[in-house]
Design a protein around this motif. Structure first.
Motif, mmCIF file in Angstrom:
data_model
loop_
_atom_site.group_PDB
_atom_site.id
_atom_site.type_symbol
_atom_site.label_atom_id
_atom_site.label_comp_id
_atom_site.label_asym_id
_atom_site.label_seq_id
_atom_site.Cartn_x
_atom_site.Cartn_y
_atom_site.Cartn_z
ATOM 1 N N PRO A 186 0.831 -1.206 0.000
ATOM 2 C CA PRO A 186 0.000 0.000 0.000
ATOM 3 C C PRO A 186 0.867 1.258 0.000
ATOM 4 O O PRO A 186 1.995 1.244 0.488
ATOM 5 N N GLU A 187 0.318 2.320 -0.607
ATOM 6 C CA GLU A 187 1.063 3.593 -0.653
ATOM 7 C C GLU A 187 1.338 4.091 0.766
ATOM 8 O O GLU A 187 2.424 4.576 1.067
ATOM 9 N N TYR A 188 0.326 3.952 1.645
ATOM 10 C CA TYR A 188 0.489 4.409 3.034
ATOM 11 C C TYR A 188 0.518 3.192 3.952
ATOM 12 O O TYR A 188 -0.398 2.368 3.936
ATOM 13 N N HIS A 189 1.570 3.104 4.750
ATOM 14 C CA HIS A 189 1.773 1.931 5.600
ATOM 15 C C HIS A 189 0.598 1.691 6.558
ATOM 16 O O HIS A 189 0.305 0.539 6.903
ATOM 17 N N ALA A 231 4.999 -5.049 3.013
ATOM 18 C CA ALA A 231 4.141 -5.481 1.899
ATOM 19 C C ALA A 231 3.412 -6.755 2.306
ATOM 20 O O ALA A 231 3.919 -7.552 3.099
ATOM 21 N N ALA A 232 2.206 -6.926 1.763
ATOM 22 C CA ALA A 232 1.441 -8.153 2.018
ATOM 23 C C ALA A 232 1.863 -9.212 1.004
ATOM 24 O O ALA A 232 1.816 -8.967 -0.203
ATOM 25 N N HIS A 233 2.315 -10.371 1.493
ATOM 26 C CA HIS A 233 2.686 -11.495 0.624
ATOM 27 C C HIS A 233 1.536 -12.501 0.689
ATOM 28 O O HIS A 233 1.319 -13.141 1.715
ATOM 29 N N ILE A 234 0.805 -12.622 -0.411
ATOM 30 C CA ILE A 234 -0.456 -13.363 -0.428
ATOM 31 C C ILE A 234 -0.318 -14.603 -1.300
ATOM 32 O O ILE A 234 0.110 -14.510 -2.456
ATOM 33 N N LEU A 235 -0.668 -15.759 -0.753
ATOM 34 C CA LEU A 235 -0.652 -16.987 -1.544
ATOM 35 C C LEU A 235 -1.900 -17.008 -2.422
ATOM 36 O O LEU A 235 -3.003 -17.269 -1.940
#
Length: 305
Positions: A233-236, A259-263
């Motif tokens: 996302p642009e804003y944490h 960052a979100a690491h999504i399976l």
């Protein structure tokens, strides 16, 4: 299993027991001719034991195998066509690289005329006259590979050839292995550095605690793994909101470096983008990546790094 005439190595139920300890348990795998095959696993997983059996240095407790179509019970039938580097190579420090290879050539009954072309082949043409003790670790390993190439082998067996090398030395050895395979030599290379093998090995045999957990093409193994969507996302402050959206849609997710690491498959990316936008979240980046060989290995073995 493929026809053994197309295989550099083929083993079935190969087992080695030392007293109470099973170093290798019912290993079954095959290595096609003319490829670089990575032999991977943590230290102590049975790689060196397997290599020693393939080279006739130790006898299996059970199981069978062939190397270049000949039974491993008769190593004298195939060893003349096999080159190997299994420990740090032993050379005379005060002799030059060229002199060392000449000594080995005369001991092995090989023609002296192949020494200079071999030095060129491993990238030591300009340093053949320098004493071995002045060589960098990478140069020493390349001279070791040159020594293993003296019999002009059909199969080259290398045990941890990049151990202890700096990134430059690793790159040199990696390039050399690639070139050898392009020239038609089958290369069986063991390493615990999976990131290295990912770049050069078409084929993989993976060991864990003395058992084979994968035998096949590197590309097939990686393609079978679940891809990962990385959304930043642009804003944490929006990361928690993003996690809620992902979990609501039953995807597992972890946060790495903000960052979100999504399976999830790459096809879910547009949906995620839209859901984030509808929730007032601007994504600075959204990419789909496949796991590395290292990540895949840890996933398969249940190990954490």
């Amino acid at each position: 299993m493929a026809n053994s005439s197309h295989l550099a190595i083929s083993v079935t139920d190969l087992t080695k027991i030392y007293g109470e300890r099973t170093a290798l348990s019912h290993a079954t795998f095959s290595v096609p001719l003319g490829t670089v095959c990575g032999f991977v696993g943590p230290n102590g997983s049975g790689k060196t034991t397997t290599i020693r059996m393939l080279l006739g240095l130790i006898t299996p407790s059970a199981g069978t195998g062939t190397v270049l179509g000949e039974e491993i019970t008769h190593p004298e039938k195939y060893l003349p066509r096999v080159g190997a580097m299994i420990e740090g190579p032993a050379f005379y420090p005060a002799l030059s690289g060229r002199e060392n290879l000449r000594v080995l050539a005369s001991l092995g009954g090989f023609d002296q005329s192949i020494v200079d072309p071999l030095l060129e082949r491993v990238g030591l043409g300009d340093r053949g006259g320098s004493k071995f003790k002045t060589y960098s670790l990478g140069m020493k390993q390349r001279l070791g590979i040159a020594a293993a190439l003296l019999p002009n082998p059909h199969l080259l067996v290398l045990d941890e050839p990049t151990n202890g090398l700096d990134p430059n030395g690793i790159h040199e050895v990696r390039s050399l292995i690639k070139d050898l395979a392009l020239g038609g030599t089958s290369v069986f290379v063991s390493s615990h550095l999976l990131s290295e093998l990912e770049m050069i090995a078409e084929h993989l045999v993976m060991l864990r605690e003395g058992k084979v957990i994968y035998n096949g093409r590197t590309a097939d193994l990686l393609a079978a793994q679940q891809p990962i969507l990385v959304a930043k996302p642009e804003y944490h402050v929006d990361i928690t909101k993003l996690l809620d959206i992902v979990k609501k849609h039953d995807h597992s997710v972890s946060i790495i470096d903000g960052a979100a690491h999504i399976l999830s498959p790459a096809e879910w990316a547009p949906t995620l983008n839209r859901l984030a936008f509808e929730a007032g979240i601007t994504l600075a980046s959204l990419t789909s990546v496949l796991p590395t060989l290292e990540e895949t290995f840890f996933e398969m073995t249940g190990d954490s790094q």
